[in-house]
Design a protein around this motif. Structure first.
Motif, PDB file in Angstrom:
ATOM      1  N   UNK A 173       1.249   9.453   5.297  1.00 17.42           N
ATOM      2  CA  UNK A 173      -0.094   8.871   5.216  1.00 17.42           C
ATOM      3  C   UNK A 173      -1.018   9.449   6.278  1.00 17.42           C
ATOM      4  N   UNK A 174      -0.511   9.605   7.507  1.00 19.72           N
ATOM      5  CA  UNK A 174      -1.354  10.030   8.621  1.00 19.72           C
ATOM      6  C   UNK A 174      -1.290  11.529   8.893  1.00 19.72           C
ATOM      7  N   UNK A 175      -0.694  12.280   7.981  1.00 12.56           N
ATOM      8  CA  UNK A 175      -0.561  13.724   8.213  1.00 12.56           C
ATOM      9  C   UNK A 175      -1.869  14.473   8.005  1.00 12.56           C
ATOM     10  N   UNK A 176      -2.697  14.008   7.064  1.00  7.49           N
ATOM     11  CA  UNK A 176      -3.987  14.672   6.817  1.00  7.49           C
ATOM     12  C   UNK A 176      -4.894  13.739   6.023  1.00  7.49           C
ATOM     13  N   UNK A 177      -6.157  14.084   5.923  1.00  3.49           N
ATOM     14  CA  UNK A 177      -7.143  13.206   5.287  1.00  3.49           C
ATOM     15  C   UNK A 177      -6.911  13.075   3.780  1.00  3.49           C
ATOM     16  N   UNK A 178      -6.350  14.108   3.159  1.00  6.16           N
ATOM     17  CA  UNK A 178      -6.070  14.034   1.726  1.00  6.16           C
ATOM     18  C   UNK A 178      -5.034  12.955   1.444  1.00  6.16           C
ATOM     19  N   UNK A 179      -3.928  12.959   2.191  1.00  2.00           N
ATOM     20  CA  UNK A 179      -2.894  11.939   1.999  1.00  2.00           C
ATOM     21  C   UNK A 179      -3.399  10.550   2.379  1.00  2.00           C
ATOM     22  N   UNK A 181      -6.528   9.423   2.186  1.00  2.00           N
ATOM     23  CA  UNK A 181      -7.407   8.949   1.118  1.00  2.00           C
ATOM     24  C   UNK A 181      -6.609   8.531  -0.115  1.00  2.00           C
ATOM     25  N   UNK A 182      -5.574   9.299  -0.437  1.00  2.00           N
ATOM     26  CA  UNK A 182      -4.753   8.969  -1.605  1.00  2.00           C
ATOM     27  C   UNK A 182      -4.062   7.626  -1.407  1.00  2.00           C
ATOM     28  N   UNK A 183      -3.546   7.401  -0.195  1.00  2.35           N
ATOM     29  CA  UNK A 183      -2.909   6.111   0.111  1.00  2.35           C
ATOM     30  C   UNK A 183      -3.907   4.959  -0.029  1.00  2.35           C
ATOM     31  N   UNK A 184      -5.103   5.132   0.520  1.00  2.00           N
ATOM     32  CA  UNK A 184      -6.118   4.081   0.446  1.00  2.00           C
ATOM     33  C   UNK A 184      -6.436   3.717  -1.003  1.00  2.00           C
ATOM     34  N   UNK A 185      -6.534   4.706  -1.857  1.00  2.00           N
ATOM     35  CA  UNK A 185      -6.956   4.487  -3.244  1.00  2.00           C
ATOM     36  C   UNK A 185      -5.852   3.938  -4.131  1.00  2.00           C
ATOM     37  N   UNK A 186      -4.598   4.166  -3.762  1.00  2.00           N
ATOM     38  CA  UNK A 186      -3.507   3.816  -4.671  1.00  2.00           C
ATOM     39  C   UNK A 186      -2.611   2.683  -4.187  1.00  2.00           C
ATOM     40  N   UNK A 187      -2.697   2.318  -2.911  1.00  6.40           N
ATOM     41  CA  UNK A 187      -1.802   1.302  -2.365  1.00  6.40           C
ATOM     42  C   UNK A 187      -2.497  -0.054  -2.327  1.00  6.40           C
ATOM     43  N   UNK A 188      -1.705  -1.124  -2.422  1.00  9.24           N
ATOM     44  CA  UNK A 188      -2.262  -2.478  -2.467  1.00  9.24           C
ATOM     45  C   UNK A 188      -1.977  -3.271  -1.190  1.00  9.24           C
ATOM     46  N   UNK A 189      -1.582  -2.616  -0.113  1.00 13.20           N
ATOM     47  CA  UNK A 189      -1.401  -3.340   1.146  1.00 13.20           C
ATOM     48  C   UNK A 189      -2.761  -3.818   1.646  1.00 13.20           C
ATOM     49  N   UNK A 190      -2.746  -4.864   2.465  1.00 13.57           N
ATOM     50  CA  UNK A 190      -4.005  -5.418   2.974  1.00 13.57           C
ATOM     51  C   UNK A 190      -4.809  -4.354   3.720  1.00 13.57           C
ATOM     52  N   UNK A 199     -14.815   2.318   2.322  1.00 10.78           N
ATOM     53  CA  UNK A 199     -15.245   3.513   1.594  1.00 10.78           C
ATOM     54  C   UNK A 199     -16.165   3.156   0.435  1.00 10.78           C
ATOM     55  N   UNK A 200     -15.765   2.145  -0.344  1.00 11.31           N
ATOM     56  CA  UNK A 200     -16.553   1.747  -1.517  1.00 11.31           C
ATOM     57  C   UNK A 200     -17.927   1.224  -1.122  1.00 11.31           C
ATOM     58  N   UNK A 201     -18.003   0.588   0.028  1.00  9.06           N
ATOM     59  CA  UNK A 201     -19.286   0.054   0.522  1.00  9.06           C
ATOM     60  C   UNK A 201     -20.126   1.125   1.202  1.00  9.06           C
TER      61      UNK A 201
END
Length: 390
Positions: A173-179, A181-190, A199-201
């Protein structure tokens, strides 16, 4: 109000523009004066009872001061153990602030896994020091790292599941901005939901301003500065109001550099730093303290005839904490504390610059945005916001 006091943020607006921002503090900066002419043991007890936030940082600083003044002698082994406790304290304070401040709405429940996680942190502390108060001047027993190894593994698993979620790991997750962003968009953790909402706001670059990080100030310079009450209350150096935050510490991490290139010094860069630092510290806890061995600790305090002084800097959860001490015999003759909050909430500091740069639709929108920024700079500080339309 707690012993830490609170910050009052008063914003005067006119025609949808922040015309003036006034930041004042009720933090009781005179507390160290209570230590003057008190025995070292009494000061150690008072520090423990007064400072609940960053308790380990304050008490570790005091022990290091006594060591530098040759009142006590700390072994390299116990210093390593105290640094471990400090890393765990920062993890705990970041986790607590995330669970209480990273919320989409007031109805969002606190994740029960976070409560279990905080319990594990407490268990590690009590297992590492099986007898006695870890940072007191009384006798205590330090256990080897092997005694907490399984608890440390448990903590890492809890952190990953609670903050990152299933099917992902922190290294990816913290290796680069691409990973990221992908985690943020696809994961349901708080955490992912909160960050995705930023991001959406389109709040990613909220509060972006030019800032300067607190540099290393020479011992000679800081010694003079700490003797000035005005500096303690509103610190600046060479006319500059610096910041000292987790963002300051992690600015050279590849992910934070990539986020800063996209969002500058804005909100998303800062909140991501807080989450990242938890796992950076967790990695350090697993790898840097394995050589800690069992030790019975007893201090033979030395009372010097001459006055001796020392200064210690500690990286606490909020930023750089500085303590200075003068001791003579068994008594404290001078004591000064400069907290990172005084830098970060300076009346002319980083928060004021951020607020002055905000665009907002109405009073509540402004309050909401200021709240996000305050929590990103120092999620532990108590504060209240007043908006007055002139």
């Amino acid at each position: 109000m707690s012993i830490e006091g609170e910050i009052t943020i008063k914003v005067i607006t006119n025609s949808g523009v922040a015309k003036e921002t006034l930041i004042t503090s009720s933090r009781p900066l005179h507390i160290p004066q209570l230590f003057i002419d008190q025995p070292v043991q009494k000061v150690a007890e008072t520090l423990d009872s007064l400072y609940q936030l960053c308790n380990t940082a304050h008490r570790f600083a005091f022990l290091r001061l006594l060591d530098k003044c040759k009142v006590i002698s700390l072994s390299e082994n116990e210093v390593l153990a105290y640094q471990l406790l400090l890393d765990l304290e920062t993890i705990r304070e970041h986790c607590f602030s995330i669970s209480s401040k990273w919320r989409i709405n007031d109805n969002q429940k606190i994740n029960k896994n976070m409560i279990d996680l905080l319990a594990t942190l407490k268990e590690i502390n009590s297992t590492l020091f099986s007898v006695g108060n870890p940072l007191s001047l009384l006798d205590k027993t330090l256990q080897s790292f092997a005694c907490i190894k399984n608890l440390v593994e448990k903590l890492k698993t809890q952190l990953t599941l609670t903050l990152i979620g299933e099917q992902f790991n922190a290294e990816t997750v913290f290796s680069n901005i691409h990973n990221f962003d992908y985690w943020i968009k696809t994961q349901s953790s708080d955490c992912a939901i909160f960050l995705h909402n930023i991001q959406q706001s389109k709040f990613g670059d909220l509060g972006k301003v030019k800032t300067q990080f607190l540099p290393n100030i020479t011992t000679a310079e800081i010694t003079v500065l700490l003797n000035d009450d005005a500096f303690i209350a509103q610190p600046s150096h060479n006319g500059i109001c610096y910041e000292t935050t987790p963002y300051t510490r992690q600015i050279n991490h590849p992910l934070i550099q990539q986020l800063s290139a996209k969002y500058d010094t804005g909100l998303l860069s800062r909140v991501a730093t807080q989450l990242l630092e938890i796992f950076e510290l967790m990695s350090r806890v697993k790898g840097n303290y394995t050589q800690i061995y069992s030790e019975d600790i007893h201090y033979n305090k030395v009372a010097s005839i001459d006055a001796t002084s020392a200064i210690v800097e500690v990286e606490a959860a909020r930023g750089k904490l500085i303590h200075s001490l003068t001791v003579q015999g068994d008594q404290v003759k001078a004591y000064r504390i400069l907290s990172p909050t005084q830098w970060n909430f300076h009346p002319q500091g980083i928060l004021k610059q951020m607020i002055q740069a905000l665009n907002f639709n109405n009073k509540q929108d402004l309050v909401n945005k200021i709240t996000l920024l305050v929590n990103a700079i120092d999620p532990c500080v108590g504060y209240k916001i007043k908006v007055i339309d002139a």
